[in-house]
Scaffold this active site. Sequence first.
Site, PDB file in Angstrom:
ATOM      1  N   ASP A 144      42.262  45.116  46.218  1.00 39.47           N
ATOM      2  CA  ASP A 144      41.270  45.399  45.188  1.00 39.47           C
ATOM      3  C   ASP A 144      40.295  44.224  45.152  1.00 39.47           C
ATOM      4  OD1 ASP A 144      39.996  46.199  42.806  1.00 39.47           O
ATOM      5  OD2 ASP A 144      41.879  46.949  41.970  1.00 39.47           O
ATOM      6  N   ASP A 176      35.949  47.165  43.127  1.00 39.58           N
ATOM      7  CA  ASP A 176      35.836  47.233  41.670  1.00 39.58           C
ATOM      8  C   ASP A 176      34.367  47.399  41.248  1.00 39.58           C
ATOM      9  OD1 ASP A 176      37.433  46.677  39.147  1.00 39.58           O
ATOM     10  OD2 ASP A 176      35.897  45.139  38.930  1.00 39.58           O
ATOM     11  N   GLU A 191      34.795  51.986  43.166  1.00 40.58           N
ATOM     12  CA  GLU A 191      34.866  52.482  41.783  1.00 40.58           C
ATOM     13  C   GLU A 191      33.433  52.661  41.301  1.00 40.58           C
ATOM     14  OE1 GLU A 191      36.742  51.181  37.434  1.00 40.58           O
ATOM     15  OE2 GLU A 191      35.850  49.688  38.733  1.00 40.58           O
ATOM     16  N   HIS A 219      45.027  52.198  36.235  1.00 36.51           N
ATOM     17  CA  HIS A 219      45.415  51.137  35.295  1.00 36.51           C
ATOM     18  C   HIS A 219      44.456  51.021  34.112  1.00 36.51           C
ATOM     19  CE1 HIS A 219      42.298  49.510  37.750  1.00 36.51           C
ATOM     20  NE2 HIS A 219      42.177  48.476  36.947  1.00 36.51           N
ATOM     21  N   ASP A 220      43.336  51.743  34.141  1.00 33.13           N
ATOM     22  CA  ASP A 220      42.365  51.709  33.036  1.00 33.13           C
ATOM     23  C   ASP A 220      42.440  52.959  32.164  1.00 33.13           C
ATOM     24  OD1 ASP A 220      41.230  49.294  33.908  1.00 33.13           O
ATOM     25  OD2 ASP A 220      39.855  50.336  35.255  1.00 33.13           O
TER      26      ASP A 220
HETATM   27  C1  GLC Z   1      37.192  47.750  36.600  1.00 35.75           C
HETATM   28  C2  GLC Z   1      38.683  47.538  36.585  1.00 35.75           C
HETATM   29  C3  GLC Z   1      39.102  47.088  35.226  1.00 35.75           C
HETATM   30  C4  GLC Z   1      38.413  45.788  34.935  1.00 35.75           C
HETATM   31  C5  GLC Z   1      36.897  45.899  35.102  1.00 35.75           C
HETATM   32  C6  GLC Z   1      36.266  44.550  35.179  1.00 35.75           C
HETATM   33  O1  GLC Z   1      36.778  48.785  35.796  1.00 35.75           O
HETATM   34  O2  GLC Z   1      39.323  48.716  37.005  1.00 35.75           O
HETATM   35  O3  GLC Z   1      40.483  46.968  35.088  1.00 35.75           O
HETATM   36  O4  GLC Z   1      38.700  45.367  33.637  1.00 35.75           O
HETATM   37  O5  GLC Z   1      36.548  46.560  36.291  1.00 35.75           O
HETATM   38  O6  GLC Z   1      36.611  43.927  36.391  1.00 35.75           O
END
Ligand code: GLC
Length: 549
Positions: free
Chosen positions: A106, A207, A249, A323-324
Site C-alpha cells: 500500500d 492510496d 484508490e 479498512h475504512d
Molecule cells: C485512504 C486510506 C485511509 C487513510 C487515508 C489517508 O483513504 O484508505 O485509511 O486514512 O487514505 O491516507
Amino acid sequence: MSELILDKSRWGWWQSAVFYQIYPKSFLDTTGSGVGDLKGITQRLDYLQQLGISGIWLSPVFRSPQVDNGYDISDYCAIDPLFGSMEDMEELIAEGKKRNISIILDLVLNHCSDQHPWFLEAKKSRENPFHDYFLWKDGDGITPPNEMRACFGGPAWTYVPEIGQWYFHQFAPQQPDLNWTNPAMRQALYRAIRFWVDKGVEGFRLDVIDQIGKDPDLQITGNGPRLHEYLRELSAAAFREPGIVTVGEAWGADVERAKRYSNPDCSELSMVFQFQHIGLDQQEGKEKWDTKPLYLPDLKRCLAHWQNGLHGCGWNSLFMNNHDLPRVVSRWGNDGVYRVKSAKMLATMLHGMEGTPYIYQGEELGMTNIKLPIGEYRDLEILNIYKERMAKGCREEDVMASIYARGRDNARTPMQWTDSENAGFTTGTPWIEVNPNYTAINAAAEEKDPDSVLNYYKQMITLRKSHLGLIYGSFQLLAEENPQVFAYRRTLAETGENYLIACNFSDKDAAFTIPADFAGARHLIGNYPDTAPAGAVTLRPYEAFVLQK
Ligand code: GLC
C-alpha cells in the site's frame, strides 16, 4: 486452465486472481505486543492459500508514527519496528511466492508523515532543498489561506511560525501533502517504489491516488488537471514489468475516468477502487456519517453501469468493504439470524461479476460491526467526528449511532482465529477491543463446519478460477426494478458459457422468474441445499445461487 491464466509474469494475470486485504495491526500478533506483525502474516499463509487467493494487499507496514495507522509514512524504504524487520518482510515475500501468493504494498504517495525527514527539512527554511516537496502559503498564522477543510476535520492548512508559512494537508495535520508539481519529489518516490520491486513485491495499492494532482490555489483536491499525466509518468518509471499489478484508490472516479485509469494499454493502472456503490446508503449531499437504508435498485443500477461501462475497455475491482468501511454483513446483509446466509449471498453477488474481487480480512468469516464506548475507539476520524459533532450540540446517541454504522474501527477489530482468549489474536492486550462474538465466529470453528461462510468463500473462489465465463463474460442486469432481488446474467460468447446469478437481499421470500433458457441448468453453488427449479420461483431469505447453462 487456471494455472495458465494465473501465470504471474503475464500482463493481466490479476484479472483471474482474487486478492485479500490484510490490515496488519489486527491480523495476528506473534510477540504478545497486542499489535499484529509480519511474522503473523507469514504464519497464516497456509490459511490464505487454502482460501484460494492469489495476492495480499498489505496495508502500510512502513516506518510511521502511526497517527493514521501507517498511512502517515516517515520512511518509504523501512519497516516499522511495530510490525517486525526487513528480514521478516523478505521472508513474507519469499514464503508468499512459494504458495503463489503475491505481495501488494500500500503506497501512500499523496502525503507523508510530518516526521518524514523531507518534511523535517522542508520546514527549516524557505531555501531548504526539500521545502518545495510540500505545498506552502505565506500568512500571518491567524487566517488560513482559504477555507478548505481536511478530510478528518479542521482546516486543510497548518501554520509553521518559524518560517511564517502554512502547509497544505488533505488529511490530518501530521500528514502534509506532497507537491507533485516538483519533478525531484516525484523521482524520489519512484526510487522508493523500485526499491520494493527489486525486493520481489508484485504490485501496489495506491492510496487516494486521484488526489495527487491537487491544486490548493484553485481549491481542487481530486481529479486535478495534471492527474493523468502524473499517472502515466509514474507507471512508466516505476511499474515497468508486465506482471506488476496496480490498483488506485479513487473516490472521485466515474466510469469515463476509470476507462482512462484502467485502459488495457497499461499506460496508467491495472484497475481502480471506485466508491459510487459505497455512497448509496448515505443521505444525499451529506457526509458518510448521515446514513439511510440501502435501496437495492440503486445498487443494482450502479454496479451494472460499472460492469457494462468497463467491459472490453477497462477493468473493475470488486469490493464491499475495506479498512475504512463498516463490515458488509452488518451493512447490506443481516448480522442477526441470517448472518451466515447473508454473508454467503453477498459473496455470490460480488464474485459472480466481472472484475478482480478483493476480500477484506474477516469478511470470509462473516465478521460483523462492533459497538464500543467512545473511549475504546482508536481511529482518529471517529474521535474527530465525535468531538466536532458534540461541539455542534448534536445528541450523543445520534453521534454514536453514526459511529456504530460507519466508523472505521468496525473493520479494524482483531481477526477472529479461535474461541480462546482474545480470539487467538494475541497473548497480550489487544491494541483495540476484540469483538465479543469471537466465541461463535472464528476461523477454527468455520474450518470444521462444511456450511460455514469460510467454506463457501473457498468454493466460490475455486468456481471462479475454473470458469472463464465468470471471469471475462459480459454482464446483463435482470429484473432491474425488483426491490429484493439482484439478478444478472454472465455470457461468454467465445466459449458458449451462460450463467445466471440470483441473490435475495431481504429477510423475506422474494418472487423471481428464472429466464426460460435456464430450464434444466446446472446449479453450481448456492446457500440453500436444494436446487432452485426453473420458471417462477420464490427465493428464500437471503437465498443466492449460480446456475450454468
Ligand atoms: C485512504 C486510506 C485511509 C487513510 C487515508 C489517508 O483513504 O484508505 O485509511 O486514512 O487514505 O491516507
